[in-house]
Write an enzyme that holds these catalytic residues in place. Structure first.
Site, short mmCIF file in Angstrom:
data_model
loop_
_atom_site.label_atom_id
_atom_site.label_comp_id
_atom_site.label_asym_id
_atom_site.label_seq_id
_atom_site.Cartn_x
_atom_site.Cartn_y
_atom_site.Cartn_z
N CYS A 139 0.94 -1.23 0.10
CA CYS A 139 -0.11 -0.38 -0.06
C CYS A 139 0.99 1.33 0.34
O CYS A 139 1.93 0.94 0.99
CB CYS A 139 -1.38 0.06 1.29
SG CYS A 139 -2.09 -1.05 1.71
N ARG A 181 4.05 -0.36 -5.24
CA ARG A 181 3.66 -1.00 -3.40
C ARG A 181 2.09 -1.86 -3.55
O ARG A 181 2.04 -2.27 -2.51
CB ARG A 181 3.17 0.26 -2.77
CG ARG A 181 4.60 0.93 -2.48
CD ARG A 181 4.52 2.08 -1.31
NE ARG A 181 4.64 1.90 -0.13
CZ ARG A 181 5.65 1.71 0.56
NH1 ARG A 181 6.73 2.32 -0.17
NH2 ARG A 181 5.81 1.01 1.90
N TRP A 218 -2.29 -3.04 -1.62
CA TRP A 218 -1.91 -4.04 -1.83
C TRP A 218 -3.13 -4.59 -1.06
O TRP A 218 -2.88 -5.07 0.68
CB TRP A 218 -1.13 -3.98 -1.64
CG TRP A 218 -0.43 -5.95 -2.21
CD1 TRP A 218 -0.47 -6.27 -3.24
CD2 TRP A 218 -0.47 -6.73 -0.73
NE1 TRP A 218 -0.40 -7.54 -3.12
CE2 TRP A 218 -0.70 -7.57 -1.73
CE3 TRP A 218 -0.13 -6.68 0.74
CZ2 TRP A 218 -0.34 -9.70 -1.09
CZ3 TRP A 218 0.06 -8.40 1.32
CH2 TRP A 218 -0.02 -9.65 0.39
N ASN A 245 -1.03 1.90 5.32
CA ASN A 245 -0.44 1.25 5.20
C ASN A 245 0.28 0.32 6.31
O ASN A 245 0.71 0.46 7.51
CB ASN A 245 1.12 1.57 4.07
CG ASN A 245 2.40 0.41 3.67
OD1 ASN A 245 1.29 -0.43 4.03
ND2 ASN A 245 3.53 1.23 4.08
N GLY A 246 -0.05 -0.86 6.02
CA GLY A 246 0.17 -2.00 7.55
C GLY A 246 -1.51 -2.63 7.94
O GLY A 246 -2.21 -3.06 7.66
N GLU A 276 16.14 -19.22 -8.30
CA GLU A 276 15.81 -17.55 -8.73
C GLU A 276 14.93 -17.49 -10.25
O GLU A 276 14.10 -16.73 -10.10
CB GLU A 276 17.01 -16.63 -8.90
CG GLU A 276 16.65 -15.22 -9.62
CD GLU A 276 16.00 -14.71 -8.85
OE1 GLU A 276 14.90 -14.21 -8.12
OE2 GLU A 276 15.32 -13.18 -9.46
N LYS A 322 11.34 -16.40 -10.56
CA LYS A 322 11.11 -15.20 -11.50
C LYS A 322 9.86 -15.21 -13.01
O LYS A 322 8.65 -14.76 -12.94
CB LYS A 322 12.18 -15.19 -12.91
CG LYS A 322 13.20 -13.29 -12.16
CD LYS A 322 13.07 -12.61 -11.95
CE LYS A 322 12.63 -12.02 -10.75
NZ LYS A 322 13.06 -11.38 -9.85
N GLU A 368 6.00 -15.59 -11.38
CA GLU A 368 5.56 -14.29 -10.48
C GLU A 368 5.26 -13.62 -12.26
O GLU A 368 4.58 -12.97 -11.85
CB GLU A 368 7.05 -13.64 -9.90
CG GLU A 368 7.78 -13.00 -9.91
CD GLU A 368 8.51 -12.30 -9.66
OE1 GLU A 368 7.67 -11.64 -8.38
OE2 GLU A 368 9.95 -12.13 -9.35
N HIS A 412 14.28 -38.33 -6.41
CA HIS A 412 14.22 -38.63 -5.28
C HIS A 412 12.43 -38.11 -5.41
O HIS A 412 11.89 -38.20 -4.81
CB HIS A 412 14.63 -37.36 -4.58
CG HIS A 412 15.31 -38.22 -4.10
ND1 HIS A 412 16.40 -39.65 -3.55
CD2 HIS A 412 17.31 -37.87 -3.71
CE1 HIS A 412 17.97 -39.53 -3.49
NE2 HIS A 412 18.11 -38.56 -4.23
N LYS A 465 5.84 -4.23 -5.12
CA LYS A 465 6.94 -4.65 -4.80
C LYS A 465 7.42 -4.88 -3.32
O LYS A 465 8.83 -5.26 -2.77
CB LYS A 465 7.04 -3.60 -6.12
CG LYS A 465 9.38 -3.69 -5.79
CD LYS A 465 9.66 -2.59 -6.60
CE LYS A 465 11.08 -2.74 -7.03
NZ LYS A 465 11.28 -4.21 -7.11
C1 G6P Z 1 8.55 -8.54 -3.57
C2 G6P Z 1 9.19 -8.03 -4.33
C3 G6P Z 1 10.21 -9.52 -4.52
C4 G6P Z 1 11.67 -9.18 -3.57
C5 G6P Z 1 10.87 -9.59 -2.13
C6 G6P Z 1 12.12 -8.73 -1.03
O1 G6P Z 1 8.21 -9.96 -2.83
O2 G6P Z 1 8.09 -8.15 -5.47
O3 G6P Z 1 11.04 -8.93 -5.97
O4 G6P Z 1 12.47 -9.84 -3.94
O5 G6P Z 1 9.71 -7.87 -1.72
O6 G6P Z 1 11.90 -7.18 -1.02
P1 G6P Z 1 13.16 -6.35 -0.48
O7 G6P Z 1 13.44 -4.99 -1.00
O8 G6P Z 1 13.50 -7.12 1.19
O9 G6P Z 1 14.61 -7.00 -1.51
#
Ligand code: G6P
Length: 607
Positions: free
Chosen positions: A2, A27, A74, A98-99, A479, A483, A486, A502, A602
């Site tokens: 948010c 956000r 969000w 926010n929170g 990773e 990617k 998401e 396994h 994000k």
């Molecule tokens: C969210 C984002 C990711 C990021 C993660 C940690 O899930 O979508 O891309 O890796 O948060 O965020 P930070 O700001 O702590 O790296």
């Protein structure tokens, strides 16, 4: 999660609030709203979905007024509907939040019993009701808002508008960040300085527990005990233009292609090209004496920590406990005396990473943060920081932040190995030379974009994808799978290549692409064996290796991409680029919303 913003100024507030919300959309973006004060009355517009929907509402029915608050959501409590969108209103009080307010159920029950009627499913709505109740009992607005905030449990940032003859914004910070901006006869508040960048560069960060009253002349700040306090006003280097997409279709594409330059910037902070030695700033612990590290982060940043574990253990002989932020403090970690914590985060605001740092600090352990946003909570609370110089990262899926985190951790691991007597000057020179070459090698990989686009068009038809690798390449595989999931919504999983037999090998048939991350390192032959097990079962293999590795394994692969040969130490940085490109072009091919994938945000400022 948010984004919140507030303006008290001289111009119409709604267009400025909307612009600031665009810069906060990273956000959260499932609904948005704005409220302004017009001739002593609060008016608001809200819309479900992206900010463009709110912009349309505002175009159809503009909001007047020079004071207002805005929100991009969000969802945590209540679906992403117009009705649940902020600002929430009650009795002449409008609130954006926010929170999470953890005791909202008790408060709501109490307020409902007192006859107040709720209109939404959110936790936030208790706030305007509480303030309105205190106002009704005769409290002045500031007192009413402070008493209400005092009743709240959880982590939050709040901005409030109160109906009346006097115009001011009331804001409070506990657990979620808030920045106050100073203009000429105008004052602003926002979840971060980026939101306020086109409006002002003079920024003041609120501290934990702060409450502030903003009028057109300035801000009066009270600390958690209600004492007036001063907080420093700093100049940020952020500018309004810094978040453009340039010639790129998406922020994510722009950020992927910025990597050669931001990796160069980040590496230069630790080593001059040509001077084959890493120099580190003073750290809150002695690298030669620290008995053990804890490396904690969330999401993509947690994979940077996992790779760092291999580097620190393999190169420097220093044990690392790798942890995910949301698990760390709840599993009663056994910490050794003197053990240091390393916390990695792009935003520096991820709630679980921050909580993990506080957990270690409270127990007296020295804490280092590796962050991209130097004014963030994590940066301010850590004993010291190493900065990644990735620049603002807007795409929700982290790319350049991740590789610059790796570059920083690689330098830290080399420096640690040297002071622990594990590295000859010759080997240090080799490793730093390999790091120096990374930006140019990354550029070479990016120049192969056509190839990735072609493979992605095929991958876009898959329902499930597996990623495998060994050692640091296992973390790169993780990773890669993250990617792809998401941004393209294709189900993807990563496995340590040796673990495939396994269980996951049962999934393999000709419809399940298997992406094999196989730099020619000490484990290449082992990975080759696992690749053949997949091939023997008809798996469709996409191989990432160097020219020699690809040549050797071509007969077993559906597609292979030859990457530049490199010292295995830097392979996690280089091999991340193909998994980013593949995910990006797959998402583009599927037509998904690359920069704002569904359900994500994000900056995750809730637990
Ligand atoms: C969210 C984002 C990711 C990021 C993660 C940690 O899930 O979508 O891309 O890796 O948060 O965020 P930070 O700001 O702590 O790296």
């Amino acid at each position: 999660m948010c984004g919140i913003v507030g303006i008290i100024g001289v111009e119409e507030a709604a267009p400025l609030l909307l612009e600031a919300l665009r810069r906060l959309e990273y956000r959260g973006y499932d609904s948005a709203g704005i409220a302004t004060l017009v001739e002593g009355r609060i008016e608001r517009r809200r819309a479900a979905g992206k900010l463009d929907n709110l912009a349309r509402e505002l175009a159809a029915e503009p909001l007047r007024g020079t004071i207002g608050i805005g929100h991009t959501r969000w969802a945590t409590h209540g679906r992403a509907t117009r009705n649940n969108a902020h600002p929430h209103l009650s009795g002449g009080v409008a609130v954006v939040h926010n929170g999470i307010i953890e005791n909202f159920q008790n408060l709501r029950a109490e307020l409902e019993a007192a006859g107040r009627r709720f209109e939404t499913d959110t936790d936030t709505e208790v706030v305007p009701h509480l303030v309105a109740q205190y106002l009704a009992s005769g409290a002045e607005p500031v007192e009413a808002a402070r008493r209400a905030v005092g009743r709240l449990e959880g982590a939050f940032a709040l901005a409030m508008l109160v109906t009346g003859t006097q115009e001011f914004l009331l804001v409070a910070r506990r657990g979620s960040p808030l920045a106050i901006g100073y203009g000429e006869g105008e004052m602003y508040v926002g979840s971060d300085a980026l939101a306020l960048a086109p409006l002002t560069t003079r920024i003041q960060y609120l501290e934990e527990g702060d409450f502030a009253i903003l009028d057109r002349e300035g801000a009066r700040i009270l600390d958690a005990e209600g004492r007036p306090v001063e907080r420093p006003i700093i100049r940020t280097a952020l500018s309004g233009a810094m978040i453009g997409k340039g010639n790129h279709r998406h922020f994510m594409e722009k950020e992927i292609f910025e990597q050669p330059s931001v990796l160069g910037d980040t590496l230069r902070a630790f080593a001059d090209p040509g001077d084959h030695r890493i120099s580190l700033p003073e750290l809150p612990f002695a690298l030669d004496a620290v008995p053990r590290l804890a490396a904690v982060a969330c999401g993509t940043a947690s994979y940077a920590c996992l790779i760092a574990k291999y580097w620190f253990e393999g190169l420097a002989g220093l044990a690392v406990d790798w942890d995910i932020g949301s698990e760390f403090r709840y599993r009663a970690p056994v910490l050794q005396p003197g053990q240091a914590g390393i916390f990695v985060s792009q935003s520096g605001e991820t709630a679980d990473t921050l909580a993990a740092l506080r957990y270690m600090k409270e127990r007296g352990h020295p804490c280092l943060a590796i962050v991209n946003v130097p004014e963030s909570s994590l940066a301010r609370e850590a004993d010291s920081i190493l900065r990644t110089l990735a620049g603002p990262e807007i795409g929700v899926a982290s790319t350049k932040a991740f590789t610059t985190q790796l570059a920083t951790l690689a330098c830290l691991a080399i420096g640690t190995a040297r002071v622990r007597g594990r590295l000859t000057p010759e080997r240090e020179a080799e490793l730093t030379r390999a790091l120096d070459e990374v930006p140019a090698r990354v550029l070479q990989i990016l120049q192969q974009q056509r190839l990735f686009r072609e493979i992605a068009e095929e991958l876009a038809n898959a329902r499930d994808v597996l990623y495998i690798g060994r050692g640091t390449s296992h973390a790169v595989a993780m990773e890669g799978a993250l990617k792809l999931k998401e941004i393209s919504y294709i189900h993807a999983e990563a496995y340590a290549a040796g673990e495939l037999k396994h269980g996951p090998i049962a999934l393999i048939d000709e419809t399940v692409p298997v992406i094999v991350v196989a730099p020619r390192d000490a484990l290449f032959e082992k990975t080759t064996g696992n690749l053949q097990e997949v091939a023997a079962r008809g798996g469709r293999i996409i191989l990432f290796s160097d020219a020699e590795g690809c040549g050797q394994l071509a007969p077993y692969c559906w597609r292979s991409v030859a990457l530049p040969a490199c010292d295995p130490f830097v392979s996690p940085i280089l091999y991340t680029i193909p998994v980013q490109l593949l995910a990006y072009y797959t998402a583009v091919s599927k037509g998904t919303d690359v920069d704002q994938p569904r359900n994500l945000a994000k900056s995750v400022t809730v637990e």
